[in-house]
Design a protein around this motif. Structure first.
Motif, mmCIF file in Angstrom:
data_model
loop_
_atom_site.group_PDB
_atom_site.id
_atom_site.type_symbol
_atom_site.label_atom_id
_atom_site.label_comp_id
_atom_site.label_asym_id
_atom_site.label_seq_id
_atom_site.Cartn_x
_atom_site.Cartn_y
_atom_site.Cartn_z
ATOM 1 N N CYS A 168 0.848 -1.194 0.000
ATOM 2 C CA CYS A 168 0.000 0.000 0.000
ATOM 3 C C CYS A 168 0.887 1.248 0.000
ATOM 4 O O CYS A 168 2.091 1.179 0.250
ATOM 5 N N SER A 169 0.288 2.388 -0.265
ATOM 6 C CA SER A 169 1.025 3.643 -0.219
ATOM 7 C C SER A 169 1.239 4.066 1.230
ATOM 8 O O SER A 169 0.574 3.571 2.145
ATOM 9 N N SER A 172 -1.871 5.239 2.995
ATOM 10 C CA SER A 172 -2.984 4.318 3.192
ATOM 11 C C SER A 172 -3.296 4.131 4.672
ATOM 12 O O SER A 172 -2.415 4.219 5.538
ATOM 13 N N ARG A 189 -9.996 -1.208 -3.103
ATOM 14 C CA ARG A 189 -9.648 -1.154 -4.526
ATOM 15 C C ARG A 189 -8.346 -1.935 -4.738
ATOM 16 O O ARG A 189 -7.270 -1.452 -4.405
ATOM 17 N N TRP A 217 -10.103 -4.118 -9.264
ATOM 18 C CA TRP A 217 -10.357 -3.056 -10.228
ATOM 19 C C TRP A 217 -9.335 -3.106 -11.370
ATOM 20 O O TRP A 217 -9.621 -2.675 -12.479
ATOM 21 N N ASN A 229 0.875 0.587 -10.168
ATOM 22 C CA ASN A 229 -0.435 1.183 -9.919
ATOM 23 C C ASN A 229 -0.620 1.574 -8.463
ATOM 24 O O ASN A 229 -1.244 2.593 -8.165
ATOM 25 N N VAL A 230 -0.089 0.775 -7.546
ATOM 26 C CA VAL A 230 -0.146 1.143 -6.133
ATOM 27 C C VAL A 230 0.631 2.438 -5.903
ATOM 28 O O VAL A 230 0.194 3.323 -5.164
ATOM 29 N N GLU A 231 1.777 2.551 -6.544
ATOM 30 C CA GLU A 231 2.612 3.743 -6.386
ATOM 31 C C GLU A 231 1.940 4.983 -6.972
ATOM 32 O O GLU A 231 2.050 6.083 -6.415
ATOM 33 N N GLN A 232 1.210 4.813 -8.071
ATOM 34 C CA GLN A 232 0.642 5.958 -8.770
ATOM 35 C C GLN A 232 -0.765 6.328 -8.321
ATOM 36 O O GLN A 232 -1.201 7.461 -8.527
ATOM 37 N N GLY A 233 -1.497 5.398 -7.735
ATOM 38 C CA GLY A 233 -2.882 5.674 -7.397
ATOM 39 C C GLY A 233 -3.307 5.060 -6.078
ATOM 40 O O GLY A 233 -2.497 4.499 -5.332
ATOM 41 N N ASP A 234 -4.601 5.169 -5.805
ATOM 42 C CA ASP A 234 -5.151 4.700 -4.530
ATOM 43 C C ASP A 234 -5.532 3.224 -4.647
ATOM 44 O O ASP A 234 -6.704 2.846 -4.559
ATOM 45 N N TRP A 235 -4.509 2.374 -4.847
ATOM 46 C CA TRP A 235 -4.733 0.957 -5.025
ATOM 47 C C TRP A 235 -4.004 0.163 -3.952
ATOM 48 O O TRP A 235 -3.092 0.668 -3.293
#
Length: 296
Positions: A168-169, A172, A189, A217, A229-235
């Protein structure tokens, strides 16, 4: 006849004269003629023909087993003779499940230190594809799951057991947790590997045991894409610990262990069961055994 048997194996694998000819680097008429010549030599019909490839005859199915065996024996003979002249040389082709690529790198690095004259080709494939490629002589070995897989007559060498991490980021809500339960992630997500990957099927099983359905998603056959995608968004994503640490290193991400009744499937090196193995493959199996000493 050996060349014709290899052509027959390619045709049986691809089930299409044009595709098999393209893979072999020959014309379709040449392939068709060589298969007919093989049928004449064996005295049986191997392939149902019509306007297109119609499958193997019962005799063709039986011949395919022998073709694979004879071709494998011929390749082993060539390697044995090469080894007697030059020591360990040549090339090893290894197919690897995506989540084990870091372990494949460890194995290949150690193997190359001891055997600098052997070239290695590492391919990322699903567990089902790996077994098919071994059967069709497309690769010499694989790194895949050893639990609940139809491994058949294969030599196996366990390497490690998968332990799962939530990635997670730093922002998070899970970032500062010591652990996270599978049941807490049902509505999150998620970015997960595609369903044909055994790792995804294992993760889905953990969610089912927790009584929730994962909401994926984003799906990808690449662990790199998931972490990006985890690094770039809320995933959020879930990966085995070793590749999770490797892909998250130097990024503003956090790894959190998954808690609960977790199964830890075993991943290992697999190779066709033969006695003896080729010298090069035997050396790879021994290196895997040394790498996995005391594995947990």
């Amino acid at each position: 006849m050996l060349d014709q048997l290899e052509m027959f194996i390619a045709l049986a694998k691809l089930q299409h004269f044009g595709k098999a000819a393209e893979e072999l680097g020959i014309t379709q008429p040449t392939l068709s003629t060589r298969i007919k010549n093989l049928e004449e030599q064996l005295g049986v019909k191997l392939v149902f023909r019509g306007s297109k490839f119609g499958g193997l005859t019962p005799e063709g199915q039986s011949a395919l087993v022998w073709a694979r065996r004879i071709t494998a024996d011929a390749r082993q003979l060539r390697e044995e003779m090469r080894f007697s002249r030059n020591g360990l040389t040549g090339q090893l082709r290894v197919a690897v499940i995506p989540t084990a690529l870091t372990w494949a790198a460890q194995l290949s690095a150690k193997f190359s230190e001891s055997n600098p004259n052997v070239r290695l080709t590492l391919l990322s494939r699903t567990s089902i594809e790996i077994l098919s490629m071994i059967e069709n002589l497309e690769v010499d070995a694989g790194i895949t799951y050893l639990d609940n897989e139809p491994t058949g007559r294969l030599s196996t060498e366990p390497l490690y057991r998968e332990k799962y991490m939530l990635i997670c980021s730093e922002s998070s809500a899970f970032a500062c947790r010591d652990s996270v339960g599978w049941d807490e992630l049902g509505s999150e997500r998620l970015a997960l590997l595609t369903p044909e990957n055994q790792n995804r099927r294992i993760i889905n099983g953990h969610f089912r045991d927790a009584g929730v359905t994962p909401d994926a998603w984003i799906e990808s056959d690449s662990a790199v894409v998931l972490v990006a995608n985890v690094e770039q968004g809320d995933w959020l994503t879930i990966l085995p610990a070793d590749i999770a640490r490797f892909l998250s290193q130097g990024k503003a991400l956090r790894l959190v262990p998954l808690s609960g009744n977790i199964r830890h499937p075993t991943v290992g090196l697999v190779a066709p069961y033969r006695e003896p193995h080729t010298p090069t493959l035997q050396a790879l199996l021994k290196q895997a055994a040394r790498l996995s000493e005391g594995f947990d």
